[in-house]
Design an enzyme around this catalytic site. Sequence first.
Site, mmCIF file in Angstrom:
data_model
loop_
_atom_site.group_PDB
_atom_site.id
_atom_site.type_symbol
_atom_site.label_atom_id
_atom_site.label_comp_id
_atom_site.label_asym_id
_atom_site.label_seq_id
_atom_site.Cartn_x
_atom_site.Cartn_y
_atom_site.Cartn_z
ATOM 1 N N CYS A 181 -12.083 1.735 8.182
ATOM 2 C CA CYS A 181 -10.616 1.563 8.217
ATOM 3 C C CYS A 181 -10.246 2.725 7.462
ATOM 4 C CB CYS A 181 -10.433 0.348 7.252
ATOM 5 S SG CYS A 181 -8.844 0.404 6.348
ATOM 6 N N CYS A 189 -1.681 3.413 9.580
ATOM 7 C CA CYS A 189 -3.121 2.785 9.610
ATOM 8 C C CYS A 189 -4.017 4.871 10.149
ATOM 9 C CB CYS A 189 -3.021 1.892 10.883
ATOM 10 S SG CYS A 189 -4.912 1.572 11.371
HETATM 11 N N1 LIG Z 1 -4.874 -3.611 7.339
HETATM 12 C C1 LIG Z 1 -4.233 -2.628 7.339
HETATM 13 C C2 LIG Z 1 -3.242 -2.115 8.303
HETATM 14 C C3 LIG Z 1 -4.821 -1.347 8.924
HETATM 15 C C4 LIG Z 1 -5.303 0.040 8.144
HETATM 16 C C5 LIG Z 1 -6.258 0.404 9.287
HETATM 17 N N2 LIG Z 1 -6.975 -0.705 9.892
HETATM 18 C C6 LIG Z 1 -6.700 1.720 9.157
HETATM 19 O O1 LIG Z 1 -7.320 2.346 9.414
HETATM 20 O O2 LIG Z 1 -6.258 2.251 7.602
HETATM 21 C C7 LIG Z 1 -2.815 -3.165 6.252
HETATM 22 O O3 LIG Z 1 -2.509 -4.293 5.801
HETATM 23 O O4 LIG Z 1 -2.839 -1.889 4.930
#
Ligand SMILES: N[C@@H](CCC[C@H](N)C(=O)O)C(=O)O
Length: 280
Positions: free
Chosen positions: A223, A75
């Site tokens: 993200c 993340c």
């Molecule tokens: N939802 C993603 C994990 C989280 C990613 C995050 N929000 C970021 O900032 O990179 C997954 O399941 O791969």
Amino acid sequence: MATTIKFTKMQGAGNDYIYINTLEYPIADPVKTSIKWSSYHTGIGSDGLVLIGKSALADFSMRIFNADGSEAMMCGNASRCIGKYVYDNKLTQKEVITLETLSGIKILKLHTENGLVEEVTVDMDLPLLANSSQINTPDGKMLAKTITVDGKEYKGTFVCMGNPHLVIFIDDIKDVNLPAIGPKLENHPLFPERTNVEFAEVLPDGSLRMRVWERGSGITMACGTGACATAVAAYLNHKTGRKSRVRMDGGDLQIHWNEKDGHVYMTGPVVKVFDGEIEI
Ligand SMILES: N[C@@H](CCC[C@H](N)C(=O)O)C(=O)O
């Protein structure tokens, strides 16, 4: 008997997680805990749960659970927030920190102001562009692919930043019905492990306007790994240079895909929202 756990809610570009120092407060069932606490109406409310721990290989370790309880390999926004957490809480005095994740050790460079961390640059390592078990094609390769959903074709670029991302460029971001198309692409049969989905428009100033549907959490305001994947895909599709600003609903991240070492560097803000206590 109920146990009281101290937590910190933090956000990076609006991507908010609950952070627990597991050296003090071990969490026995993070899957269940993430589902329960992430709920906005009946829990604390967040995009998921992040566990900060010790590591034999690095200064600290990170585990990240989405709001649906699924564990992710990496993340971006949480890795930056951990830099702020450990420095501001005086768990370290280092301004360059190593962080063990399920997708390898990342290096965090802290940018401080008046003794507090305001921004962090993360060396996100190499993007993986093919040969991934996270995609379901005979040779495991799917850099660019046309995916049909409900009779509509989407041309996507697949980039793995430790976790999987499908990046789709469009002319106008306002045309995307993210709540409708997001879950269909996330769960498309091409992606046995599901995928994160990014829609991006190249703005006249050369920056990238991106919206994300996250695997396991749905629409989030930003993200970090998704911003990196979008910048890599934009360069590969000749839409930007190696440096780009990715503008998301909750804020901007600066991404640099360095041609010297091939690593992707992500820089962006980190904010503590509040400290709290909850009974488990
Ligand atoms: N939802 C993603 C994990 C989280 C990613 C995050 N929000 C970021 O900032 O990179 C997954 O399941 O791969």
